[in-house]
Scaffold this active site. Sequence first.
Site, PDB file in Angstrom:
ATOM      1  N   GLY A  86      -0.052   6.825  -1.602  1.00  0.00           N
ATOM      2  CA  GLY A  86      -0.438   6.643  -0.195  1.00  0.00           C
ATOM      3  C   GLY A  86      -0.033   5.280   0.317  1.00  0.00           C
ATOM      4  O   GLY A  86       0.418   4.412  -0.446  1.00  0.00           O
ATOM      5  N   GLY A  88      -0.478   2.000   0.906  1.00  0.00           N
ATOM      6  CA  GLY A  88      -1.399   0.951   0.465  1.00  0.00           C
ATOM      7  C   GLY A  88      -1.213  -0.351   1.225  1.00  0.00           C
ATOM      8  O   GLY A  88      -2.058  -1.239   1.177  1.00  0.00           O
ATOM      9  N   ASP A 121      -3.152  -6.135  -2.214  1.00  0.00           N
ATOM     10  CA  ASP A 121      -3.727  -6.864  -1.079  1.00  0.00           C
ATOM     11  C   ASP A 121      -3.291  -6.297   0.276  1.00  0.00           C
ATOM     12  O   ASP A 121      -3.711  -6.785   1.318  1.00  0.00           O
ATOM     13  CB  ASP A 121      -3.371  -8.357  -1.162  1.00  0.00           C
ATOM     14  CG  ASP A 121      -1.868  -8.597  -1.102  1.00  0.00           C
ATOM     15  OD1 ASP A 121      -1.102  -7.615  -1.002  1.00  0.00           O
ATOM     16  OD2 ASP A 121      -1.463  -9.777  -1.161  1.00  0.00           O
ATOM     17  N   ARG A 172       8.523  -0.938  11.396  1.00  0.00           N
ATOM     18  CA  ARG A 172       9.572  -0.032  10.950  1.00  0.00           C
ATOM     19  C   ARG A 172       9.561   1.247  11.778  1.00  0.00           C
ATOM     20  O   ARG A 172       8.497   1.736  12.144  1.00  0.00           O
ATOM     21  CB  ARG A 172       9.335   0.278   9.469  1.00  0.00           C
ATOM     22  CG  ARG A 172      10.363   1.188   8.852  1.00  0.00           C
ATOM     23  CD  ARG A 172      10.293   1.100   7.341  1.00  0.00           C
ATOM     24  NE  ARG A 172       9.242   1.936   6.790  1.00  0.00           N
ATOM     25  CZ  ARG A 172       8.986   2.018   5.473  1.00  0.00           C
ATOM     26  NH1 ARG A 172       9.690   1.301   4.614  1.00  0.00           N
ATOM     27  NH2 ARG A 172       8.034   2.796   5.032  1.00  0.00           N
ATOM     28  N   ASP A 248       8.069   9.313  -4.109  1.00  0.00           N
ATOM     29  CA  ASP A 248       7.395   8.834  -2.902  1.00  0.00           C
ATOM     30  C   ASP A 248       8.328   7.977  -2.056  1.00  0.00           C
ATOM     31  O   ASP A 248       7.965   7.583  -0.951  1.00  0.00           O
ATOM     32  CB  ASP A 248       6.129   8.039  -3.253  1.00  0.00           C
ATOM     33  CG  ASP A 248       6.424   6.882  -4.186  1.00  0.00           C
ATOM     34  OD1 ASP A 248       7.045   7.099  -5.236  1.00  0.00           O
ATOM     35  OD2 ASP A 248       6.049   5.742  -3.858  1.00  0.00           O
ATOM     36  N   ASN A 249       9.512   7.694  -2.574  1.00  0.00           N
ATOM     37  CA  ASN A 249      10.485   6.932  -1.799  1.00  0.00           C
ATOM     38  C   ASN A 249      11.659   7.809  -1.376  1.00  0.00           C
ATOM     39  O   ASN A 249      12.754   7.301  -1.123  1.00  0.00           O
ATOM     40  CB  ASN A 249      10.990   5.727  -2.610  1.00  0.00           C
ATOM     41  CG  ASN A 249       9.899   4.673  -2.782  1.00  0.00           C
ATOM     42  OD1 ASN A 249       8.942   4.633  -2.017  1.00  0.00           O
ATOM     43  ND2 ASN A 249      10.050   3.827  -3.788  1.00  0.00           N
ATOM     44  N   ASP A 258      12.298   2.722   2.110  1.00  0.00           N
ATOM     45  CA  ASP A 258      11.691   1.809   1.137  1.00  0.00           C
ATOM     46  C   ASP A 258      12.718   1.009   0.356  1.00  0.00           C
ATOM     47  O   ASP A 258      13.016   1.268  -0.815  1.00  0.00           O
ATOM     48  CB  ASP A 258      10.724   2.555   0.205  1.00  0.00           C
ATOM     49  CG  ASP A 258       9.359   2.709   0.870  1.00  0.00           C
ATOM     50  OD1 ASP A 258       9.220   2.274   2.035  1.00  0.00           O
ATOM     51  OD2 ASP A 258       8.437   3.253   0.247  1.00  0.00           O
TER      52      ASP A 258
END
Length: 486
Positions: A86, A88, A121, A172, A248-249, A258
Amino acid sequence: MPILFDNSYARLPARFYALQPPEPAPAPALLRLNEGLAERLGLDTAALRTPEGVAMLAGGALPASAQPLSMAYAGHQFGNWVPQLGDGRAVLLGEVVAPDGKRFDLHLKGAGRTPFSRGGDGKAALGPVLREYIVSEAMAALGVPTTRALAASLTGEIIRRETPEPGAVLARVAASHIRVGTFQYFYARKDTEALEALMDHVIQRHYPGASEAEVPALALLGAVAGRQADLIAHWMQIGFIHGVMNTDNMTISGETIDYGPCAFMDTYNPAQVFSSIDHQGRYAFANQPAIAHWNLAQLAQSLLPLLPGDPEKAASQAQGVLDGFAPAFASAYGARFAAKIGLGQSSAQSRTMIETLLDLMAKDKVDFTVAFSTLTRGAQSGDLSAFQGLFTSHLAAQAWVEIWQDALGPGGMEKAAEIMRRANPRIIPRNHRVEQAIKAAYDHDLQPFETLIEAVKSPFQEQPEFTAYEAPPQPHEVIAATFCGT
Ligand code: AMP
Ligand code: MG
């Protein structure tokens, strides 16, 4: 900032995302606004430069129509299954419908923690943001389907990495941020209802023709595989290595996404890897088609619950569609590389010539981009000595040139030069240039970043002011690995 968002993804069921406002930057400062892209989207560039617009591009002052959310997805990272990844460190502000009716996601990368952040973070450091800006805009200029960079901003925060670094946000733009991993997420949860809603959404958004197919899920799989086949061939045509082709990319739309440890190859080496953590060479240059195929197999599996009838028959139908990837890739690669040597069509002979040339380039450690742009210039001028001079195997290079000239036929060089000029860039964002631009930006000098962006904007044209950007790195400038952009 008056942007009228229309948020089709937010209208999907709540389990597709977490509603999540970005964290406003404490002291946002715009580093670069991509005015051409803003205009293409129908956005008001002057408004984007006001304090409110600048705040929005770094996470604050959201328009009322924004519906910020972080998307749920899963994925295989370096082949290992991760059931929940997901966004993040990214938030989708919403979708913009451009004046031509095309729909685009506007997304902020580095705008703080989300429910998908796990231990991270949620922030992004300046270097990776600038790298993604440069490389994605270069890819767009090269004609490669890609997400785009609308803006890069400093947040005014110092974030913790190996050393303290300036925090930054990339705004983006993408046709959508739906990934192979989005389908995997619901497949793994056996949530067929969600899979169906996701499929309908992507068909409507990216592949409307598939809705009329007898089995839309198979038509979707075939269409995605076709776009990915051409995308990977396009990457290879220009010497691009993605570096982290995790599922996921990989987008469903067929856009490159990505940009982490990605880079353009200098010296031709099919085994070249850029990610500092890719010890096995999983994402090496020449392995990219095999990995795309592997990723598409994960998509095929995730679509199985949407195929009607007997599961065994469904699986073999999906396999049949997947088997179309290799020939589709071979055909795209053949055509793109035939164009690199000036041939309008791929043939057994052109494939042999390309293979021989690439083998020779690998053996003699010749720069990929320089080899093809020098050959293009040779075709333009009729003087191939500079091209032959790139090789230490003089006789082999001369023999190749003779075979090539025979294949072009008498008077064929001029026509070849025209094809080659459009297939062989002179300027790519070379890794050492990207690193120089980033390093200068850390010293508060954005000029090298600005100049590099100007240089990569017209990659196929002769630009006397930018000839230095055509040159490969000096031995001391070579960058062997780049780090994942977190
Ligand atoms: P990427 O390497 O950008 O493809 O990211 C892989 C996964 O790690 C995604 O789920 C990201 O959202 C997550 N991720 C990467 N960097 C951070 C970060 N600094 N904080 C939180 N999550 C992150
Ligand atoms: Mg990612």
